[in-house]
Design a protein around this motif. Structure first.
Motif, PDB file in Angstrom:
ATOM      1  N   PRO A 180      39.642  37.989  38.933  1.00  0.00           N
ATOM      2  CA  PRO A 180      39.427  37.107  40.073  1.00  0.00           C
ATOM      3  C   PRO A 180      40.536  37.266  41.118  1.00  0.00           C
ATOM      4  O   PRO A 180      41.724  37.247  40.785  1.00  0.00           O
ATOM      5  CB  PRO A 180      39.448  35.708  39.449  1.00  0.00           C
ATOM      6  N   THR A 181      40.106  37.453  42.367  1.00  0.00           N
ATOM      7  CA  THR A 181      41.035  37.717  43.466  1.00  0.00           C
ATOM      8  C   THR A 181      40.623  36.896  44.674  1.00  0.00           C
ATOM      9  O   THR A 181      39.472  36.998  45.128  1.00  0.00           O
ATOM     10  CB  THR A 181      41.002  39.218  43.841  1.00  0.00           C
ATOM     11  N   GLU A 182      41.556  36.095  45.201  1.00  0.00           N
ATOM     12  CA  GLU A 182      41.262  35.340  46.408  1.00  0.00           C
ATOM     13  C   GLU A 182      41.303  36.287  47.594  1.00  0.00           C
ATOM     14  O   GLU A 182      42.256  37.057  47.770  1.00  0.00           O
ATOM     15  CB  GLU A 182      42.260  34.200  46.608  1.00  0.00           C
ATOM     16  N   ARG A 183      40.243  36.251  48.406  1.00  0.00           N
ATOM     17  CA  ARG A 183      40.116  37.151  49.561  1.00  0.00           C
ATOM     18  C   ARG A 183      40.352  36.422  50.874  1.00  0.00           C
ATOM     19  O   ARG A 183      40.319  37.031  51.933  1.00  0.00           O
ATOM     20  CB  ARG A 183      38.721  37.773  49.589  1.00  0.00           C
ATOM     21  N   GLY A 184      40.573  35.141  50.800  1.00  0.00           N
ATOM     22  CA  GLY A 184      40.757  34.299  51.973  1.00  0.00           C
ATOM     23  C   GLY A 184      40.257  32.915  51.616  1.00  0.00           C
ATOM     24  O   GLY A 184      39.690  32.706  50.535  1.00  0.00           O
ATOM     25  N   VAL A 185      40.434  31.968  52.521  1.00  0.00           N
ATOM     26  CA  VAL A 185      40.008  30.602  52.246  1.00  0.00           C
ATOM     27  C   VAL A 185      38.501  30.570  51.995  1.00  0.00           C
ATOM     28  O   VAL A 185      37.708  30.999  52.836  1.00  0.00           O
ATOM     29  CB  VAL A 185      40.383  29.676  53.418  1.00  0.00           C
ATOM     30  N   GLY A 186      38.128  30.115  50.821  1.00  0.00           N
ATOM     31  CA  GLY A 186      36.718  29.987  50.482  1.00  0.00           C
ATOM     32  C   GLY A 186      36.045  31.259  49.991  1.00  0.00           C
ATOM     33  O   GLY A 186      34.826  31.288  49.849  1.00  0.00           O
ATOM     34  N   PHE A 187      36.835  32.295  49.709  1.00  0.00           N
ATOM     35  CA  PHE A 187      36.264  33.557  49.226  1.00  0.00           C
ATOM     36  C   PHE A 187      37.073  34.058  48.029  1.00  0.00           C
ATOM     37  O   PHE A 187      38.248  34.401  48.173  1.00  0.00           O
ATOM     38  CB  PHE A 187      36.302  34.639  50.319  1.00  0.00           C
ATOM     39  N   VAL A 188      36.444  34.117  46.875  1.00  0.00           N
ATOM     40  CA  VAL A 188      37.081  34.644  45.672  1.00  0.00           C
ATOM     41  C   VAL A 188      36.086  35.607  45.033  1.00  0.00           C
ATOM     42  O   VAL A 188      34.898  35.292  44.914  1.00  0.00           O
ATOM     43  CB  VAL A 188      37.440  33.526  44.675  1.00  0.00           C
ATOM     44  N   THR A 189      36.557  36.784  44.641  1.00  0.00           N
ATOM     45  CA  THR A 189      35.679  37.767  43.997  1.00  0.00           C
ATOM     46  C   THR A 189      36.232  38.169  42.641  1.00  0.00           C
ATOM     47  O   THR A 189      37.423  38.033  42.370  1.00  0.00           O
ATOM     48  CB  THR A 189      35.524  39.042  44.840  1.00  0.00           C
ATOM     49  N   TYR A 211      32.671  33.552  44.800  1.00  0.00           N
ATOM     50  CA  TYR A 211      32.525  32.227  45.375  1.00  0.00           C
ATOM     51  C   TYR A 211      32.661  32.458  46.870  1.00  0.00           C
ATOM     52  O   TYR A 211      33.669  32.985  47.340  1.00  0.00           O
ATOM     53  CB  TYR A 211      33.595  31.254  44.877  1.00  0.00           C
ATOM     54  N   ASN A 212      31.631  32.086  47.623  1.00  0.00           N
ATOM     55  CA  ASN A 212      31.546  32.452  49.031  1.00  0.00           C
ATOM     56  C   ASN A 212      31.139  31.235  49.845  1.00  0.00           C
ATOM     57  O   ASN A 212      29.993  30.792  49.777  1.00  0.00           O
ATOM     58  CB  ASN A 212      30.527  33.582  49.173  1.00  0.00           C
ATOM     59  N   ARG A 213      32.050  30.691  50.640  1.00  0.00           N
ATOM     60  CA  ARG A 213      31.751  29.485  51.417  1.00  0.00           C
ATOM     61  C   ARG A 213      30.632  29.730  52.418  1.00  0.00           C
ATOM     62  O   ARG A 213      29.875  28.817  52.741  1.00  0.00           O
ATOM     63  CB  ARG A 213      32.995  28.951  52.095  1.00  0.00           C
TER      64      ARG A 213
END
Length: 136
Positions: free
Chosen positions: A99-108, A123-125
């Motif tokens: 799991p890697t946070e790609r920015g606020v509201g985006f984790v892949t 998780y994609n806002r």
């Protein structure tokens, strides 16, 4: 009719040398049985828009093709990325990318399923905004 060339995800297909095992594994993961089957092919409808996940027996791969991951990862939105990632690992998938946070509201995150396919989760806002759901 839309003039867009790509209108949205329709079906993603994964190859499996052990088609029966792949069908069983994905039925366990998804909590449903395939809605459509033919010899060497099983298809599940999943998610808010009933996207299709097809499982194809590797013996039906086109001549000269490699029925294995090819560099593209399709990400499926999940509401709880950490729990989904741990569940995939508990079902025998191997980590591909933690799991890697790609920015606020985006984790892949992504895993390799027991059949050699890369399965991406996110998780994609923006996905939630499309559905009209606001993050709490």
């Amino acid at each position: 009719m839309s003039t867009n060339t790509l209108r949205g995800l329709s079906t993603i297909s994964f190859w499996a040398e052990d088609h029966a095992a792949a069908k069983k594994w994905y039925a366990e993961l998804l909590g449903i049985e395939p809605y459509f089957e033919r010899p060497g092919y099983a298809e599940f409808r999943i998610g808010d828009y009933q996207h299709e996940l097809g499982l194809i027996d590797s013996r039906y791969a086109p001549a000269g093709s490699a029925a294995s991951p090819g560099g593209a990862i399709v990400y499926w939105h999940v509401d709880d990325l950490a729990a989904t990632y741990e569940r995939l690992l508990s079902l025998g998938a191997k980590p591909y990318e933690a799991p890697t946070e790609r920015g606020v509201g985006f984790v892949t995150a992504s895993v390799v399923d027991p059949f050699g396919n890369i399965l991406g989760i996110m998780y994609n806002r923006h996905y939630l905004e499309v559905l009209g759901i606001r993050e709490s």
